[in-house]
Design a protein around this motif. Structure first.
Motif, short mmCIF file in Angstrom:
data_model
loop_
_atom_site.label_atom_id
_atom_site.label_comp_id
_atom_site.label_asym_id
_atom_site.label_seq_id
_atom_site.Cartn_x
_atom_site.Cartn_y
_atom_site.Cartn_z
N SER A 56 53.56 68.53 -24.41
CA SER A 56 53.66 69.96 -24.11
C SER A 56 53.79 70.74 -25.41
N TYR A 57 53.14 71.89 -25.47
CA TYR A 57 53.27 72.76 -26.63
C TYR A 57 53.15 74.20 -26.19
N VAL A 58 53.68 75.09 -27.01
CA VAL A 58 53.62 76.52 -26.73
C VAL A 58 52.54 77.13 -27.61
N GLY A 59 51.56 77.77 -26.98
CA GLY A 59 50.46 78.38 -27.72
C GLY A 59 50.88 79.67 -28.39
N SER A 60 49.95 80.20 -29.17
CA SER A 60 50.24 81.45 -29.89
C SER A 60 50.47 82.63 -28.94
N ASP A 61 49.99 82.47 -27.70
CA ASP A 61 50.20 83.53 -26.71
C ASP A 61 51.51 83.34 -25.94
N GLY A 62 52.29 82.31 -26.32
CA GLY A 62 53.58 82.09 -25.67
C GLY A 62 53.51 81.28 -24.39
N VAL A 63 52.31 80.81 -24.03
CA VAL A 63 52.13 80.05 -22.80
C VAL A 63 52.28 78.56 -23.12
N THR A 64 53.02 77.85 -22.27
CA THR A 64 53.20 76.41 -22.44
C THR A 64 52.00 75.67 -21.85
N ARG A 65 51.46 74.78 -22.63
CA ARG A 65 50.30 74.00 -22.18
C ARG A 65 50.57 72.52 -22.40
N ASN A 66 49.76 71.72 -21.70
CA ASN A 66 49.83 70.27 -21.85
C ASN A 66 48.55 69.77 -22.53
N SER A 67 48.72 68.79 -23.41
CA SER A 67 47.58 68.21 -24.11
C SER A 67 47.67 66.70 -24.04
N PRO A 68 46.61 66.03 -23.58
CA PRO A 68 46.64 64.57 -23.57
C PRO A 68 46.58 64.02 -25.01
N GLU A 69 47.43 63.05 -25.30
CA GLU A 69 47.48 62.47 -26.64
C GLU A 69 47.41 60.96 -26.55
N ILE A 70 46.64 60.36 -27.44
CA ILE A 70 46.51 58.90 -27.51
C ILE A 70 47.20 58.42 -28.78
N GLU A 71 48.21 57.56 -28.62
CA GLU A 71 48.79 56.88 -29.78
C GLU A 71 47.95 55.63 -30.00
N ALA A 72 47.12 55.67 -31.02
CA ALA A 72 46.07 54.66 -31.19
C ALA A 72 46.61 53.34 -31.73
N ASP A 73 46.10 52.26 -31.16
CA ASP A 73 46.31 50.92 -31.70
C ASP A 73 45.06 50.42 -32.40
N HIS A 74 43.89 50.90 -31.94
CA HIS A 74 42.61 50.48 -32.50
C HIS A 74 41.69 51.70 -32.60
N ILE A 75 40.99 51.82 -33.72
CA ILE A 75 40.02 52.90 -33.92
C ILE A 75 38.82 52.29 -34.63
N GLY A 76 37.63 52.62 -34.15
CA GLY A 76 36.43 52.13 -34.81
C GLY A 76 35.24 53.03 -34.55
N HIS A 77 34.23 52.90 -35.40
CA HIS A 77 32.99 53.64 -35.18
C HIS A 77 32.23 53.02 -34.01
N ASP A 78 31.55 53.87 -33.24
CA ASP A 78 30.72 53.41 -32.13
C ASP A 78 29.34 53.08 -32.70
N LEU A 79 29.04 51.78 -32.83
CA LEU A 79 27.82 51.34 -33.51
C LEU A 79 26.57 51.47 -32.65
N ARG A 80 26.70 52.03 -31.43
CA ARG A 80 25.49 52.35 -30.66
C ARG A 80 24.70 53.45 -31.35
N TRP A 81 25.40 54.28 -32.14
CA TRP A 81 24.77 55.48 -32.70
C TRP A 81 24.55 55.41 -34.20
N GLY A 82 24.87 54.31 -34.82
CA GLY A 82 24.66 54.23 -36.27
C GLY A 82 25.22 52.94 -36.84
#
Length: 200
Positions: free
Chosen positions: A85-111
């Motif tokens: 949860s975070y409060v935007g510049s307009d003062g409205v509280t919003r929710n944002s999905p967050e991933i705490e990553a264990d693995h990150i890699g390039h998708d080799l289908r595209w390069g």
């Protein structure tokens, strides 16, 4: 502990930002956008609504992600999903999905991508021996040492001992560093001998 594990395929939508925590640990944040698609009855593909995820990585994964990922690149992220949860510049509280990553890699289908293996200490900049300047200096020193050995004068042996003339070739069976004149008479290891009983 209940955790929601997710794997997200998408594109990096902003340059990754690397920061240091209060305890000195390293973390990197970036956002990933993923757009699902479906095939219609006519055989055409239609894009669905794009979803955005905030991604956070820690320690060596964070350092490697910050130096490897660029905006617009296709990536695959795996980790634990949560809602922040975070409060935007307009003062409205919003929710944002967050991933705490264990693995990150390039998708080799595209390069294509290249891989450089390194230790955790090297990724975090704590391994001085992994510094390119240090490696170059050590290589230069070793090369210089080899040159000095190759250019050693003929009257100096490998131990640095200076001889009057050229270094003599070793004689088979002779103990290195010992000339025949230095062999002791009656040495039981070298000469035949008999034991004489003392006279009564």
């Amino acid at each position: 502990m209940n955790e929601t594990r997710v794997t997200v395929h998408g594109n990096v939508v902003g340059e990754p930002v690397e920061r240091s925590g209060r305890n000195g640990s390293v973390f990197t944040t970036f956002r990933v956008g993923t757009t699902p698609y479906r095939k219609t009855a006519e055989g055409r593909y239609l894009d669905g609504e794009t979803s955005f995820y905030s991604v956070i990585a820690f320690n060596a994964l964070a350092a490697n992600a910050a130096s490897s990922l660029k905006k617009g690149q296709p990536v695959i992220v795996e980790g634990n999903l949560s809602n922040r949860s975070y409060v935007g510049s307009d003062g409205v509280t919003r929710n944002s999905p967050e991933i705490e990553a264990d693995h990150i890699g390039h998708d080799l289908r595209w390069g294509r991508a290249s891989f450089l293996r390194m230790s955790k200490a090297a990724a975090l900049g704590l391994d001085r021996a992994a510094d390119p300047d240090v490696r170059d200096a050590v290589a230069a020193q070793l090369s210089e040492s080899a040159d000095l050995t190759a250019s050693r004068p003929a009257h100096v042996d490998a131990d640095g001992v200076v001889h009057d003339g050229p270094v003599p070739e070793p004689v088979p069976g002779e103990v290195p560093g010992e000339t025949p004149d230095e062999v002791l008479v009656g040495d039981p290891g070298r000469d035949d001998y008999t034991v004489e009983e003392p006279a009564a």
